[in-house]
Write an enzyme that holds these catalytic residues in place. Structure first.
Site, PDB file in Angstrom:
ATOM      1  N   ARG A  11       1.557   9.098  -6.300  1.00  0.00           N
ATOM      2  CA  ARG A  11       1.010  10.330  -6.887  1.00  0.00           C
ATOM      3  C   ARG A  11       1.270  10.443  -8.386  1.00  0.00           C
ATOM      4  O   ARG A  11       1.172  11.545  -8.943  1.00  0.00           O
ATOM      5  CB  ARG A  11       1.589  11.568  -6.186  1.00  0.00           C
ATOM      6  CG  ARG A  11       1.539  11.539  -4.670  1.00  0.00           C
ATOM      7  CD  ARG A  11       0.143  11.372  -4.138  1.00  0.00           C
ATOM      8  NE  ARG A  11       0.088  11.509  -2.681  1.00  0.00           N
ATOM      9  CZ  ARG A  11      -0.949  11.154  -1.951  1.00  0.00           C
ATOM     10  NH1 ARG A  11      -2.019  10.637  -2.522  1.00  0.00           N
ATOM     11  NH2 ARG A  11      -0.947  11.318  -0.636  1.00  0.00           N
ATOM     12  N   HIS A  42       2.731  14.414   0.748  1.00  0.00           N
ATOM     13  CA  HIS A  42       2.080  15.667   0.395  1.00  0.00           C
ATOM     14  C   HIS A  42       3.120  16.786   0.428  1.00  0.00           C
ATOM     15  O   HIS A  42       4.138  16.686   1.122  1.00  0.00           O
ATOM     16  CB  HIS A  42       0.972  16.014   1.397  1.00  0.00           C
ATOM     17  CG  HIS A  42      -0.180  15.072   1.402  1.00  0.00           C
ATOM     18  ND1 HIS A  42      -1.115  15.022   0.397  1.00  0.00           N
ATOM     19  CD2 HIS A  42      -0.559  14.127   2.304  1.00  0.00           C
ATOM     20  CE1 HIS A  42      -2.025  14.107   0.671  1.00  0.00           C
ATOM     21  NE2 HIS A  42      -1.717  13.544   1.821  1.00  0.00           N
ATOM     22  N   ASN A  81      -5.357   6.283  -6.947  1.00  0.00           N
ATOM     23  CA  ASN A  81      -6.006   7.602  -6.798  1.00  0.00           C
ATOM     24  C   ASN A  81      -5.068   8.706  -7.264  1.00  0.00           C
ATOM     25  O   ASN A  81      -4.534   9.491  -6.489  1.00  0.00           O
ATOM     26  CB  ASN A  81      -6.496   7.832  -5.364  1.00  0.00           C
ATOM     27  CG  ASN A  81      -5.387   7.730  -4.337  1.00  0.00           C
ATOM     28  OD1 ASN A  81      -4.374   7.085  -4.565  1.00  0.00           O
ATOM     29  ND2 ASN A  81      -5.581   8.361  -3.192  1.00  0.00           N
ATOM     30  N   ASP A 119      -8.914   2.676  -3.250  1.00  0.00           N
ATOM     31  CA  ASP A 119      -8.306   3.272  -2.064  1.00  0.00           C
ATOM     32  C   ASP A 119      -8.356   4.796  -2.084  1.00  0.00           C
ATOM     33  O   ASP A 119      -8.182   5.430  -3.110  1.00  0.00           O
ATOM     34  CB  ASP A 119      -6.861   2.826  -1.899  1.00  0.00           C
ATOM     35  CG  ASP A 119      -6.323   3.284  -0.564  1.00  0.00           C
ATOM     36  OD1 ASP A 119      -6.808   2.790   0.459  1.00  0.00           O
ATOM     37  OD2 ASP A 119      -5.469   4.179  -0.543  1.00  0.00           O
ATOM     38  N   HIS A 171       1.318   5.286  -2.050  1.00  0.00           N
ATOM     39  CA  HIS A 171       0.823   6.305  -2.979  1.00  0.00           C
ATOM     40  C   HIS A 171       2.039   7.018  -3.569  1.00  0.00           C
ATOM     41  O   HIS A 171       2.801   7.643  -2.829  1.00  0.00           O
ATOM     42  CB  HIS A 171      -0.055   7.319  -2.248  1.00  0.00           C
ATOM     43  CG  HIS A 171      -1.288   6.730  -1.643  1.00  0.00           C
ATOM     44  ND1 HIS A 171      -2.496   6.686  -2.289  1.00  0.00           N
ATOM     45  CD2 HIS A 171      -1.487   6.141  -0.433  1.00  0.00           C
ATOM     46  CE1 HIS A 171      -3.393   6.104  -1.516  1.00  0.00           C
ATOM     47  NE2 HIS A 171      -2.807   5.755  -0.381  1.00  0.00           N
ATOM     48  N   HIS A 214      -5.189  -0.714   5.927  1.00  0.00           N
ATOM     49  CA  HIS A 214      -4.910   0.118   7.107  1.00  0.00           C
ATOM     50  C   HIS A 214      -5.968  -0.017   8.203  1.00  0.00           C
ATOM     51  O   HIS A 214      -6.569   0.974   8.647  1.00  0.00           O
ATOM     52  CB  HIS A 214      -4.726   1.581   6.720  1.00  0.00           C
ATOM     53  CG  HIS A 214      -5.717   2.123   5.718  1.00  0.00           C
ATOM     54  ND1 HIS A 214      -7.076   2.025   5.848  1.00  0.00           N
ATOM     55  CD2 HIS A 214      -5.505   2.805   4.564  1.00  0.00           C
ATOM     56  CE1 HIS A 214      -7.673   2.606   4.830  1.00  0.00           C
ATOM     57  NE2 HIS A 214      -6.739   3.079   4.025  1.00  0.00           N
ATOM     58  N   ASN A 234      -6.019   9.327   7.286  1.00  0.00           N
ATOM     59  CA  ASN A 234      -7.198   8.462   7.144  1.00  0.00           C
ATOM     60  C   ASN A 234      -6.752   7.010   7.025  1.00  0.00           C
ATOM     61  O   ASN A 234      -5.991   6.695   6.118  1.00  0.00           O
ATOM     62  CB  ASN A 234      -8.012   8.860   5.911  1.00  0.00           C
ATOM     63  CG  ASN A 234      -8.799  10.133   6.099  1.00  0.00           C
ATOM     64  OD1 ASN A 234      -9.078  10.529   7.221  1.00  0.00           O
ATOM     65  ND2 ASN A 234      -9.150  10.778   5.018  1.00  0.00           N
ATOM     66  N   ASP A 253       1.109   2.640   3.814  1.00  0.00           N
ATOM     67  CA  ASP A 253       0.182   3.682   3.339  1.00  0.00           C
ATOM     68  C   ASP A 253       0.950   4.978   3.125  1.00  0.00           C
ATOM     69  O   ASP A 253       0.462   6.078   3.440  1.00  0.00           O
ATOM     70  CB  ASP A 253      -0.988   3.881   4.312  1.00  0.00           C
ATOM     71  CG  ASP A 253      -2.125   4.711   3.710  1.00  0.00           C
ATOM     72  OD1 ASP A 253      -2.108   4.943   2.483  1.00  0.00           O
ATOM     73  OD2 ASP A 253      -3.015   5.134   4.454  1.00  0.00           O
ATOM     74  N   HIS A 301       0.842  -1.212   0.000  1.00  0.00           N
ATOM     75  CA  HIS A 301       0.000   0.000   0.000  1.00  0.00           C
ATOM     76  C   HIS A 301       0.868   1.250   0.000  1.00  0.00           C
ATOM     77  O   HIS A 301       1.283   1.735   1.054  1.00  0.00           O
ATOM     78  CB  HIS A 301      -0.897  -0.026   1.236  1.00  0.00           C
ATOM     79  CG  HIS A 301      -2.003   0.965   1.200  1.00  0.00           C
ATOM     80  ND1 HIS A 301      -3.199   0.733   1.828  1.00  0.00           N
ATOM     81  CD2 HIS A 301      -2.121   2.194   0.642  1.00  0.00           C
ATOM     82  CE1 HIS A 301      -4.000   1.773   1.648  1.00  0.00           C
ATOM     83  NE2 HIS A 301      -3.350   2.680   0.927  1.00  0.00           N
TER      84      HIS A 301
END
Length: 503
Positions: free
Chosen positions: A85, A392, A115, A173, A83, A283, A361, A388, A81
């Site tokens: 981006r 950012h 996502n 997700d 991200h 998660h 989250n 996860d 899991h």
């Protein structure tokens, strides 16, 4: 000329082994594992050459020796899991920075979420991203595909073209599918293809109710200059009334989000059982949801035991009648349930300042929930540790974007919390970070075993270090562990037998 590599003068660690030894790599795979104290390059070289001679490749094979200097050699970690981006949000992360962060964290394989912008809703785009990642030559990457087209919650037609060999996981997700009938349709398609459905279990209607409370807390935090990643640097000067208002709003939001997770976890397990698919709960963070997974697993074990007993009786009867008939294990429905826990939910209690303001989250939970997660890993209810990893920009994080950067701190966090503080056997941690995710994904990785892929991580389990997010390979610098002391540091990563990272 063929190249072989012998990593010697090391401690070997996987789910079933913890011993001094050496590992011989040939053609990107583990050729042999030797147990014992091999600290001399001459002794190690003779040992490796004896195996290569047996293989008949000693004359056209160049042996390279790598002195591990006492570091622990373990199967590279696998993260189900992350991200990255990419595409579309490269100011937060891209394939290059994400894969370098994974390598620095000791990860040999990662599973990227869809996502992005655009949403990854086709096999073609997923495989394009995988090819681009492979060209970088670092950590292996699997790209997931969304459950519904463009996250719109209705169309699952794109799932008809996916292939488990390239896309072992599909997921929505970042959200959950609102319609149970659409989720059942997606799960049924996944079941036919043997693809895992990874669920961000969160009832969207309850999550919607939580948003105004979190938004109000964020407005106050901005006014007071408070961060959204759990930093206490500016906490001492904050107004007490403002802090109380923030806490009240976030507590209410978190209560609703806990209920959202629990109700969706039950729903998704029930739908998966009906569809006969493998559901993986992302998660997981509450004691209630852990109990729901534990109950589902116990029922599944009971059903399998009943089937095994029936087959055993049938086989015995067939043998007594002297028939050439031995029934195989009856085909199961295909239903299975696994779940993951993140390092931040294991390490941090979210009911106290300043961590109640560390927005993620699902939210950081109570101490009772945190202990329940640790015990779920101990007793096998929870299967894997996943980061996860959610990078950012600092501006986005200050504006309330949920999630933390996690790949480069994960091992240090888990080694400290589980092994050092809670007396987990190091072999158990290897199982949770390597062997179990490899099994779930169907990969020949995760063990120090001949013929397995030579994705290997070398680390010092006792090295203390202080997190400095400015030094991260990841573009994302927001982490609640910044400035904290962790134990256990990754130094080297081998991918397919090639050294791709060394600190």
């Amino acid at each position: 000329m063929t190249k072989a590599t012998l990593i010697y003068n090391s401690r070997l660690l996987d789910e079933s082994m913890d011993t001094p030894g050496a590992v011989l790599i040939l053609d990107g795979r583990i050729r042999a594992v030797f147990q014992g104290y091999f600290t001399s390059p001459e002794t190690a070289s003779a040992l490796a050459n004896s195996v290569l001679t047996e293989d008949g490749c000693n004359t056209d094979c160049k042996l390279e020796l790598y002195d591990a200097r006492g570091l622990t050699v373990t199967p590279a970690f696998i993260d189900m899991h992350v991200h990255f981006r990419y595409p579309g949000q490269t100011e937060k992360e891209d394939l290059d920075s994400g894969l370098h962060a994974a390598a620095a964290g000791g990860y040999g394989t990662v599973v990227a979420m869809p996502n992005t912008n655009p949403v990854v809703s086709s096999a073609e785009l997923a495989m394009k991203i995988e090819r681009e990642a492979a060209a970088i030559g670092l950590t292996h990457l699997f790209q997931t595909v969304s459950l519904t087209k463009n996250f719109e919650g209705q169309d699952t037609g794109h799932l008809d073209t996916i292939d488990r060999a390239y896309i072992p996981v599909i997921t929505e997700d970042g959200r959950d599918v609102l319609s149970s009938s659409v989720m059942l349709e997606a799960m049924s398609k996944a079941a036919k293809k043997g693809v895992i459905v990874s669920c961000h279990s969160e009832d969207p209607t309850l999550a919607q109710q939580a948003r105004p409370y979190r938004a109000e807390a964020l407005n106050i935090m901005k006014t007071c200059g408070l961060s959204a990643w759990g930093s206490d640097d500016d906490f001492d000067d904050a107004d007490e009334d403002a802090i109380e208002q923030i806490d009240q709003n976030l507590t209410k939001a978190n209560e609703l989000l806990a209920l959202a997770e629990d109700t969706a976890t039950i729903r998704n397990i029930m739908l998966a059982k009906n569809a006969g698919c493998h559901v993986h709960i992302c998660h997981i963070s509450t004691a209630n949801s852990i109990d729901f997974v534990r109950e589902a697993k116990n029922r599944l074990m009971d059903e399998e035991a009943d089937v095994a007993a029936e087959i055993s009786d049938a086989a015995y009867d067939a043998f007594e009648e002297d028939k050439d008939f031995y029934p195989e294990r009856r085909a199961t429905s295909g239903f299975d349930v696994t779940c993951e826990v993140t390092p931040h939910h294991l390490a941090l209690c979210g009911t106290d300042e300043p961590l109640i303001r560390a927005l993620v989250n699902p939210p950081l939970r109570s101490e009772e929930d945190r202990i329940a997660l640790i015990e779920a890993l101990r007793d096998g209810t929870a299967d894997v540790i996943s980061t996860d990893h959610a990078p950012h920009t600092l501006d986005d994080k200050a504006a309330g974007s949920p999630g933390f950067t996690g790949l480069e701190t994960a091992f240090g966090v888990c080694n400290k919390v589980l092994v050092k503080d809670n007396q987990f056997n190091p072999r158990k941690l290897s199982q949770l970070m390597s062997a179990n995710p490899a099994r779930i994904l169907g990969l020949q990785k995760g063990l120090l075993k001949a013929s397995y892929d030579a994705d290997l991580t070398l680390f010092d389990p006792d090295e203390e270090w202080t997190v400095d997010s400015r030094m991260f390979c990841s573009k994302g610098k927001a982490t609640p562990f910044d400035g904290r002391k962790l134990v256990g540091k990754v130094h080297v990563l081998f991918i397919d037998g090639r050294k791709v990272f060394e600190r």
